[in-house]
Motif scaffolding. Structure first.
Motif, mmCIF file in Angstrom:
data_model
loop_
_atom_site.group_PDB
_atom_site.id
_atom_site.type_symbol
_atom_site.label_atom_id
_atom_site.label_comp_id
_atom_site.label_asym_id
_atom_site.label_seq_id
_atom_site.Cartn_x
_atom_site.Cartn_y
_atom_site.Cartn_z
ATOM 1 N N PRO A 16 0.797 -1.236 0.000
ATOM 2 C CA PRO A 16 0.000 0.000 0.000
ATOM 3 C C PRO A 16 0.833 1.292 0.000
ATOM 4 O O PRO A 16 0.336 2.355 -0.329
ATOM 5 N N LEU A 17 2.125 1.171 0.378
ATOM 6 C CA LEU A 17 3.019 2.336 0.360
ATOM 7 C C LEU A 17 3.969 2.290 -0.835
ATOM 8 O O LEU A 17 5.097 2.781 -0.774
ATOM 9 N N TYR A 23 7.255 -6.814 4.035
ATOM 10 C CA TYR A 23 7.984 -7.508 5.095
ATOM 11 C C TYR A 23 8.121 -6.605 6.323
ATOM 12 O O TYR A 23 7.942 -5.389 6.252
ATOM 13 N N LEU A 24 8.488 -7.238 7.438
ATOM 14 C CA LEU A 24 8.772 -6.547 8.687
ATOM 15 C C LEU A 24 10.109 -7.065 9.201
ATOM 16 O O LEU A 24 10.333 -8.271 9.284
ATOM 17 N N LYS A 25 11.018 -6.144 9.536
ATOM 18 C CA LYS A 25 12.337 -6.488 10.048
ATOM 19 C C LYS A 25 12.521 -5.826 11.408
ATOM 20 O O LYS A 25 12.326 -4.620 11.541
#
Length: 166
Positions: A16-17, A23-25
């Motif tokens: 969406p961005l 992902y998340l880190k």
């Protein structure tokens, strides 16, 4: 020679961005340093976690002068065609004792231990341990560092640098 350091890093990408990947880190680090004259003791712990479907270039890597000193830079874990592929989970620890021979010159002994996981929140993979020794010279540009680290199988790595590991 005395103190602590903590950090917490979050990186998020999502479609969406306007990102092509999602992902998340997360990466947390803590260090504690204590002087007991003429010694300085230090401990460092880094914990990392990624989403399972994270691209290879975002993986965690360990090994090298600022990580597990018995290994070359980013050389721990599973390899594919000769290159380390890192992992989606990481625990990287170091313990060091520095003995000051003079005001500007010290010798160190250290033990490092790391694991790189290929699955999220699963740390049953191999632990890579190393131990070694080094020298520090406090110059006008900062500590000059020489370390030699030994793996459990006897292989070793040499590291030169400026600044402390801790």
């Amino acid at each position: 020679k005395n103190g602590y350091y903590t950090s917490f890093y979050i990186e998020k990408a999502m479609k969406p961005l306007a990102s092509e990947i999602d992902y998340l880190k997360l990466l947390a680090e803590g260090r504690y340093i204590k002087e007991v004259d003429p010694m300085v003791f230090a401990i460092k712990v880094r914990l990392g976690r990624l989403s399972q479907e994270t691209p290879l270039f975002k993986h965690f890597f360990a090994g090298g002068a600022m990580s597990n000193r018995g290994y070359e830079y980013r050389d721990l874990g599973i390899h594919y065609q000769g290159d380390a592929i890192g992992g989606v989970g990481m625990i990287d620890t170091s313990l060091e004792g520095r003995y000051y021979l003079t005001e500007n010159f010290s010798v160190v002994g250290f033990m490092d231990s790391s694991t790189i996981s290929q699955e999220v929140d699963k740390f049953e993979d191999d632990w890579y341990r190393s131990y070694g020794m080094g020298m520090r010279y406090l110059s006008i540009i900062g500590p000059l560092r020489f370390d030699i680290g030994f793996q459990e199988d006897g292989d070793f790595a040499l590291h030169l640098g400026i600044g402390q590991v801790f």
